[in-house]
Design an enzyme around this catalytic site. Structure first.
Site, PDB file in Angstrom:
ATOM      1  N   THR A 180      12.382  30.463  10.898  1.00 43.10           N
ATOM      2  CA  THR A 180      12.891  30.553   9.531  1.00 43.10           C
ATOM      3  C   THR A 180      12.065  29.632   8.640  1.00 43.10           C
ATOM      4  O   THR A 180      11.806  28.478   8.999  1.00 43.10           O
ATOM      5  CB  THR A 180      14.374  30.155   9.445  1.00 43.10           C
ATOM      6  OG1 THR A 180      15.157  31.101  10.188  1.00 43.10           O
ATOM      7  CG2 THR A 180      14.865  30.159   8.005  1.00 43.10           C
ATOM      8  N   PHE A 182      11.809  27.553   5.252  1.00 47.88           N
ATOM      9  CA  PHE A 182      12.643  26.881   4.258  1.00 47.88           C
ATOM     10  C   PHE A 182      11.774  26.377   3.113  1.00 47.88           C
ATOM     11  O   PHE A 182      10.618  25.967   3.327  1.00 47.88           O
ATOM     12  CB  PHE A 182      13.353  25.674   4.882  1.00 47.88           C
ATOM     13  CG  PHE A 182      14.438  26.029   5.858  1.00 47.88           C
ATOM     14  CD1 PHE A 182      15.774  26.015   5.479  1.00 47.88           C
ATOM     15  CD2 PHE A 182      14.132  26.354   7.168  1.00 47.88           C
ATOM     16  CE1 PHE A 182      16.778  26.337   6.371  1.00 47.88           C
ATOM     17  CE2 PHE A 182      15.132  26.676   8.081  1.00 47.88           C
ATOM     18  CZ  PHE A 182      16.467  26.666   7.671  1.00 47.88           C
TER      19      PHE A 182
END
Length: 290
Positions: A180, A182
């Site tokens: 992921t 960010f």
């Protein structure tokens, strides 16, 4: 984050979710000296920075399995904040149950929709019923509170530690490349100087209402050799006629080729807003070629 952190050692960093969420883990990796502050929603995490209650927010924008995090691209242009860094977090999902529960006891699993979607294989193999929850760590906390051996949560190892749960099966994500990305956001920009290393420039734009406007707007990046690593579109105000685009490119606005590409972009757009110029994370050099 690569190179220096944008946060002082006493910085307050907000994230969406409860303690033990993956954003909590990402904040600890990216900003190890900062104090993390949970907030219920992405809007709340961003507002805390905008209103001076925190110094930074760390917000997920895309996942290698799930795709983009839907709400965020709508929030970024209106947030009133600037992107000052990025961080790539390797997501490792754990199947969590109450103390003493066995894998054979589990009939229902709770988690946030992206996490459930990233663990389809195990859910199918075990024949589990899924329940969508607002947050992975919140699902873990709920399982601990219910004390029901038939309930499990998909969440982090930190959530297991915080809420006193057993890891019934570790690392259950479908793919090992589950990452992921960010974004780290602040009230003021923190552009690194040109020539100081690899950087990413993020911006939003709206094309003019003329034929082939998007094709022409993007042409300058191709002719000037600027690599566009992300391009997202989304509707504005519920209208199918008003489209805004979010883009990430490699390079600094003061680099000659980037400057020329952005100048050409202006001819075919009604608005261009730079959201941030920030150091490229080191993980980008490890990404497999498309």
């Amino acid at each position: 984050m690569s190179r220096s952190s944008p946060a002082p050692h006493t910085a307050l960093v907000t994230f969406q979710g409860e303690p033990g969420a993956y954003a909590n883990l990402a904040a600890g990796e990216a900003l190890p000296h900062a104090i993390t502050v949970p907030r219920p929603t992405f809007e709340d995490a961003i507002a805390a920075v905008r209103d001076g209650e925190a110094d930074l927010a760390i917000i997920p924008v895309e996942n290698s399995l799930h795709g983009r995090i839907a709400d965020i691209h709508h929030l970024l242009p209106e947030a009133g904040l600037y992107i000052v860094g990025e961080h790539f977090h390797r997501v490792r999902h754990q199947l969590l149950g109450i103390k003493g529960a066995a894998l054979a006891d589990i009939t229902t699993v709770l988690s946030q929709a992206p996490a459930l979607g990233q663990c389809r294989r195990l859910i199918r193999d075990l024949g589990l019923t899924t329940r969508n929850w607002y947050d992975t760590a919140g699902a873990a906390r709920h399982v601990a509170k219910e004390s029901d051996p038939s309930l499990a949560a998909i969440a982090s190892s930190l959530a297991a530690e915080l809420y006193g749960l057993d890891i019934l099966k570790p690392d259950i994500e479908d793919e090992a490349h589950n990452m992921t990305r960010f974004l780290i956001m602040a009230r003021e920009p923190a552009h690194p100087p040109a020539g100081s290393g690899e950087v990413i420039t993020s911006f939003v734009f709206r094309v003019r209402n003329v034929p082939a406007a998007l094709y022409k707007a993007l042409g300058g990046f191709a002719t000037n050799g600027v690599n566009m690593t992300r391009l997202e579109s989304y509707q504005l105000g519920g209208s199918f006629n008003a489209t805004q685009f979010y883009a990430d490119i490699e390079g600094h606005p003061e680099d000659r080729n980037v400057r020329l590409a952005l100048e050409e972009l202006q001819f075919f757009t009604s608005t261009v807003t730079v959201l941030g110029v920030y150091p490229a994370h080191g993980f980008r050099t490890q990404m497999p070629a498309a």
